[in-house]
Design an enzyme around this catalytic site. Structure first.
Site, PDB file in Angstrom:
ATOM      1  N   ASN A  50       0.600  -1.451  -0.511  1.00 28.42           N
ATOM      2  CA  ASN A  50      -0.292   0.224  -0.558  1.00 28.42           C
ATOM      3  C   ASN A  50       0.957   0.880   0.180  1.00 28.42           C
ATOM      4  O   ASN A  50       2.098   0.920   0.399  1.00 28.42           O
ATOM      5  CB  ASN A  50      -0.915   0.186   1.078  1.00 28.42           C
ATOM      6  CG  ASN A  50      -0.820  -0.481   2.990  1.00 28.42           C
ATOM      7  OD1 ASN A  50       0.293   0.768   2.627  1.00 28.42           O
ATOM      8  ND2 ASN A  50      -0.494  -0.963   3.377  1.00 28.42           N
TER       9      ASN A  50
ATOM     10  N   GLY B 239      -2.473  -9.341   3.740  1.00 29.61           N
ATOM     11  CA  GLY B 239      -2.301 -10.551   2.700  1.00 29.61           C
ATOM     12  C   GLY B 239      -1.071 -10.521   1.857  1.00 29.61           C
ATOM     13  O   GLY B 239      -0.350 -10.279   2.758  1.00 29.61           O
TER      14      GLY B 239
ATOM     15  N   ASP C 199       1.413  -8.609   1.517  1.00 30.91           N
ATOM     16  CA  ASP C 199       1.913  -7.281   2.041  1.00 30.91           C
ATOM     17  C   ASP C 199       2.523  -7.641   3.917  1.00 30.91           C
ATOM     18  O   ASP C 199       3.247  -7.392   4.011  1.00 30.91           O
ATOM     19  CB  ASP C 199       1.295  -5.738   2.139  1.00 30.91           C
ATOM     20  CG  ASP C 199       1.986  -4.873   2.833  1.00 30.91           C
ATOM     21  OD1 ASP C 199       3.200  -4.405   2.507  1.00 30.91           O
ATOM     22  OD2 ASP C 199       1.473  -3.952   2.663  1.00 30.91           O
TER      23      ASP C 199
END
Length: 175
Positions: free
Chosen positions: A25, A33, A35
């Site tokens: 992000n 997820g 990340d």
């Protein structure tokens, strides 16, 4: 060309490649997820490097469609390339931003002299991009970039977490 692109089901945090791409992000400070998985598996060095970027060159975060590299910390890769994909919208075509996330990632890989890169399905999870379309855009964009004699990258792996994603990417690649 297709011997350069591999499509597998697996855990991207276990990939032995030069660079793992993170579906990040814009804050670069972790999330859910892919990340979150990359930040957890890579340990505190990745978050520290991201905080340094935010404190210096990216005070407003990483813009959608752009990519930046950090250490991979405890991951088996050497680098993490953080790429921000767009949130899908039914009202606005954001295809160019998704293509740019892949292009920017490969540009950063070239700058790092990475020969192997592992990608997740950028924007196809929490960002809601329809899986078949996300796969088509990912595969066609990576093929186009690699066809342009794009530096040292010799192998690109799409590492997909689910059977549905694996099937969509295989279909998009013509397998």
């Amino acid at each position: 060309m297709d011997d350069v692109i591999e499509i597998v089901r697996g855990d991207i945090t276990l990939e032995h490649v030069d660079a793992v791409v993170n579906a990040a992000n814009s804050s670069l400070l972790g999330g859910g997820g892919v990340d979150g998985a990359i930040h957890r598996a890579g340990g505190p060095a990745i978050l520290e490097a991201c905080r340094e970027l935010r404190a210096t060159t990216l005070p407003d975060g990483l813009p959608t469609g752009r990519a930046v590299a950090t250490t991979a910390g405890d991951l088996p890769a050497t680098w993490v390339i953080h790429a921000v994909g767009p949130v899908w919208s039914a009202e606005e075509d954001r295809t160019e931003l998704l293509q740019n996330a892949y292009r920017s990632s490969l540009r950063v890989a070239r700058e790092l002299e990475a020969t192997s890169v592992a990608f997740p399905a950028i924007s196809a999870g929490a960002y809601g991009w329809p899986l078949d379309d996300a796969a088509r855009i990912a595969v066609s964009t990576v093929r186009a970039v690699l066809a342009a004699s794009f530096g040292p990258v010799e192998r690109v792996r799409f590492v997909l977490f689910s059977d549905d994603a694996l099937a969509a990417f295989r279909t998009a690649s013509g397998d």
